[in-house]
Design a protein around this motif. Structure first.
Motif, PDB file in Angstrom:
ATOM      1  N   LEU A  30       4.810   6.222 -10.335  1.00 26.61           N
ATOM      2  CA  LEU A  30       3.713   5.950  -9.410  1.00 26.61           C
ATOM      3  C   LEU A  30       2.757   4.919 -10.005  1.00 26.61           C
ATOM      4  N   GLY A  31       2.443   5.067 -11.293  1.00 23.04           N
ATOM      5  CA  GLY A  31       1.577   4.108 -11.979  1.00 23.04           C
ATOM      6  C   GLY A  31       2.178   2.715 -12.005  1.00 23.04           C
ATOM      7  N   LEU A  32       3.499   2.627 -12.229  1.00 25.30           N
ATOM      8  CA  LEU A  32       4.172   1.321 -12.238  1.00 25.30           C
ATOM      9  C   LEU A  32       4.085   0.641 -10.874  1.00 25.30           C
ATOM     10  N   ILE A  33       4.266   1.427  -9.801  1.00 22.72           N
ATOM     11  CA  ILE A  33       4.153   0.864  -8.449  1.00 22.72           C
ATOM     12  C   ILE A  33       2.733   0.357  -8.206  1.00 22.72           C
ATOM     13  N   LEU A  34       1.743   1.108  -8.655  1.00 26.80           N
ATOM     14  CA  LEU A  34       0.341   0.679  -8.495  1.00 26.80           C
ATOM     15  C   LEU A  34       0.080  -0.604  -9.279  1.00 26.80           C
ATOM     16  N   PHE A  38      -1.198  -4.196  -7.780  1.00 27.20           N
ATOM     17  CA  PHE A  38      -2.354  -4.967  -8.247  1.00 27.20           C
ATOM     18  C   PHE A  38      -1.932  -6.352  -8.738  1.00 27.20           C
ATOM     19  N   LEU A  39      -0.787  -6.419  -9.443  1.00 28.80           N
ATOM     20  CA  LEU A  39      -0.282  -7.718  -9.906  1.00 28.80           C
ATOM     21  C   LEU A  39       0.041  -8.624  -8.729  1.00 28.80           C
ATOM     22  N   GLY A  40       0.694  -8.044  -7.711  1.00 26.66           N
ATOM     23  CA  GLY A  40       1.026  -8.827  -6.521  1.00 26.66           C
ATOM     24  C   GLY A  40      -0.213  -9.329  -5.799  1.00 26.66           C
ATOM     25  N   ASN A  41      -1.226  -8.475  -5.719  1.00 28.89           N
ATOM     26  CA  ASN A  41      -2.473  -8.862  -5.058  1.00 28.89           C
ATOM     27  C   ASN A  41      -3.176  -9.989  -5.809  1.00 28.89           C
ATOM     28  N   GLU A  42      -3.239  -9.853  -7.151  1.00 30.00           N
ATOM     29  CA  GLU A  42      -3.891 -10.882  -7.957  1.00 30.00           C
ATOM     30  C   GLU A  42      -3.096 -12.186  -7.942  1.00 30.00           C
ATOM     31  N   ILE A 168       5.716   0.466   1.334  1.00 27.18           N
ATOM     32  CA  ILE A 168       6.808   1.395   1.664  1.00 27.18           C
ATOM     33  C   ILE A 168       7.275   2.129   0.404  1.00 27.18           C
ATOM     34  N   LEU A 169       7.435   1.377  -0.708  1.00 26.72           N
ATOM     35  CA  LEU A 169       7.832   2.000  -1.973  1.00 26.72           C
ATOM     36  C   LEU A 169       6.832   3.058  -2.420  1.00 26.72           C
ATOM     37  N   LEU A 170       5.542   2.734  -2.269  1.00 26.47           N
ATOM     38  CA  LEU A 170       4.492   3.666  -2.675  1.00 26.47           C
ATOM     39  C   LEU A 170       4.542   4.947  -1.839  1.00 26.47           C
ATOM     40  N   ILE A 258      -6.350   2.573 -12.071  1.00 27.71           N
ATOM     41  CA  ILE A 258      -4.959   3.024 -11.978  1.00 27.71           C
ATOM     42  C   ILE A 258      -4.768   4.340 -12.728  1.00 27.71           C
ATOM     43  N   TYR A 259      -5.335   4.416 -13.933  1.00 26.26           N
ATOM     44  CA  TYR A 259      -5.214   5.655 -14.719  1.00 26.26           C
ATOM     45  C   TYR A 259      -5.872   6.824 -13.997  1.00 26.26           C
ATOM     46  N   ALA A 260      -7.021   6.570 -13.377  1.00 25.76           N
ATOM     47  CA  ALA A 260      -7.728   7.629 -12.640  1.00 25.76           C
ATOM     48  C   ALA A 260      -6.896   8.101 -11.451  1.00 25.76           C
ATOM     49  N   ILE A 261      -6.264   7.155 -10.728  1.00 24.45           N
ATOM     50  CA  ILE A 261      -5.426   7.510  -9.579  1.00 24.45           C
ATOM     51  C   ILE A 261      -4.239   8.365 -10.034  1.00 24.45           C
TER      52      ILE A 261
END
Length: 292
Positions: A30-34, A38-42, A168-170, A258-261
Motif C-alpha cells: 500500500l505504501g509503495l502504491i502511495l 505521489f511520484l506520478g503527481n510530482e 484502480i490499483l490503490l 505516507i507513513y501516517a496513512i
C-alpha cells in the motif's frame, strides 16, 4: 497440562507473528502504491511546468515596454516564470541547433523577440490554455503565441491514464488488504470462539466482549504499520543509494504523510476486521461453533 498450555502459547505466538508479518507486507505494498502516486503527481507537475509558451513580441518595442509586458505576465496567477529572449539570442540558439547562422543565407535575422513563459501546472489543462492564449493576445505588444498544443494534449491524456491506473490499483489493493487482513484476524479469533460464547452466556455485553479483541488488533495493526514503514524506509534508502535521488520529489512532509496513512490504515483495517469477526461469533449458535 503445563505442556498443553505451553503448546497453546507457542501456537498463539506463531499465529500472532504470521498475522503481523502478513499485514505488514500488505501495508508495505500500500505504501509503495502511495509513493508511486505521489511520484506520478510530482512528475506530471514537473513536465507541465517545463513546457514553454512563447509570447512573440511586436517589432521595435522599447525596453520599457518589454519590461512592462514581462512584469504584467509575472503578476498573473497562471504564470510560474518568464524569460526574455531577444532577436539576437534567438538567432544564436538556432545557430547552435542547426550548426550555421540563418542570417548568412537569408540576409536578415528572421526571428522576433519573445518572452518564454512557463505556466503553473493547474493552468495547463486543455480548457484553460485557449483562455490564457486569448487573454495574452489582447495585449497590444503581442503578435503571436506559440506552444506545442499536441504535446500539451498528449501530456494531459497520459497523466489522466496513469492517474486512473494508480487509483484502480490503490482501490484493488485496499480491498484485497481488507479481505486478507479480515481472514487473518478471523483465524486468530477463531480459537477464542468458545470463550466468546461463554462470555455471552454469563451476560457480557457485545461491547465488553469486543473490547479486548479490538485493543489487541490496534496493537497488531500498529506493529504491522511500523514494520511496513521500516521496509519503506529501507527500500527508499536503497533506491537513493543505487539509482537516483528522489528527495526533491518526495520531501520529508510527503513521506511523513505516507507513513501516517500506512500506520492508520494498518490500525483501522485490523480493528474493522476484528469488529466483524467477533460479530460473526456473537451471533452464532453453540451447535454451529463445532462445524466451522
Amino acid at each position: 497440562m503445563a505442556a498443553n498450555n505451553k503448546k497453546n502459547r507457542i501456537s498463539f505466538l506463531n499465529s500472532h507473528v504470521i498475522s503481523v508479518v502478513s499485514i505488514s507486507l500488505l501495508l508495505f505494498l500500500l505504501g509503495l502504491i502511495l509513493i508511486m502516486g505521489f511520484l506520478g503527481n510530482e512528475l506530471s507537475r514537473y513536465v507541465k511546468e517545463n513546457i514553454t509558451v512563447s509570447v512573440v513580441l511586436n517589432e521595435d518595442l522599447s525596453d520599457a515596454k518589454i519590461r512592462k509586458m514581462r512584469d504584467d505576465l509575472e503578476r498573473q496567477p497562471y504564470v510560474k516564470s518568464t524569460e526574455y529572449i531577444s532577436k539576437e539570442q534567438a538567432s544564436i540558439e538556432m545557430q547552435r541547433a542547426l550548426g550555421e547562422n540563418p542570417e548568412t543565407f537569408l540576409g536578415f535575422n528572421p526571428f522576433h523577440a519573445s518572452i518564454e513563459v512557463k505556466l503553473n501546472s493547474e493552468y495547463t489543462h486543455p480548457d484553460s490554455l485557449p483562455l490564457i492564449e486569448k487573454r495574452i493576445l489582447l495585449q497590444a505588444s503581442v503578435s503571436d503565441i506559440q506552444y506545442r498544443r499536441d504535446m500539451m494534449q498528449m501530456v494531459n491524456q497520459n497523466i489522466r491514464r496513469i492517474g486512473a491506473v494508480l487509483l484502480i490499483l490503490l482501490v484493488v489493493l485496499v480491498v484485497i488488504s481488507f479481505v486478507l487482513i479480515n481472514n487473518t484476524v478471523r483465524l486468530l479469533i477463531y480459537s477464542k470462539r468458545f470463550l466468546i460464547y461463554t462470555m455471552r452466556l454469563v451476560g457480557a455485553t457485545s461491547g465488553f466482549i469486543r473490547l479486548p479483541f479490538v485493543k489487541y488488533n490496534i496493537i497488531t495493526g500498529f506493529i504491522a504499520g511500523v514494520l511496513a514503514i521500516i521496509m519503506l524506509i529501507g527500500s527508499l534508502y536503497y533506491v537513493r543509494k543505487e539509482f537516483i535521488s528522489i528527495d526533491d520529489v518526495l520531501n520529508s512532509n510527503t513521506m511523513l504523510l505516507i507513513y501516517a496513512i500506512v500506520l492508520v490504515a494498518g490500525i483501522l483495517l485490523s480493528v474493522v476486521a476484528a469488529f466483524f469477526a467477533v460479530n460473526k461469533y456473537l451471533r452464532m449458535a453453540r451447535g454451529k461453533l463445532y462445524y466451522i
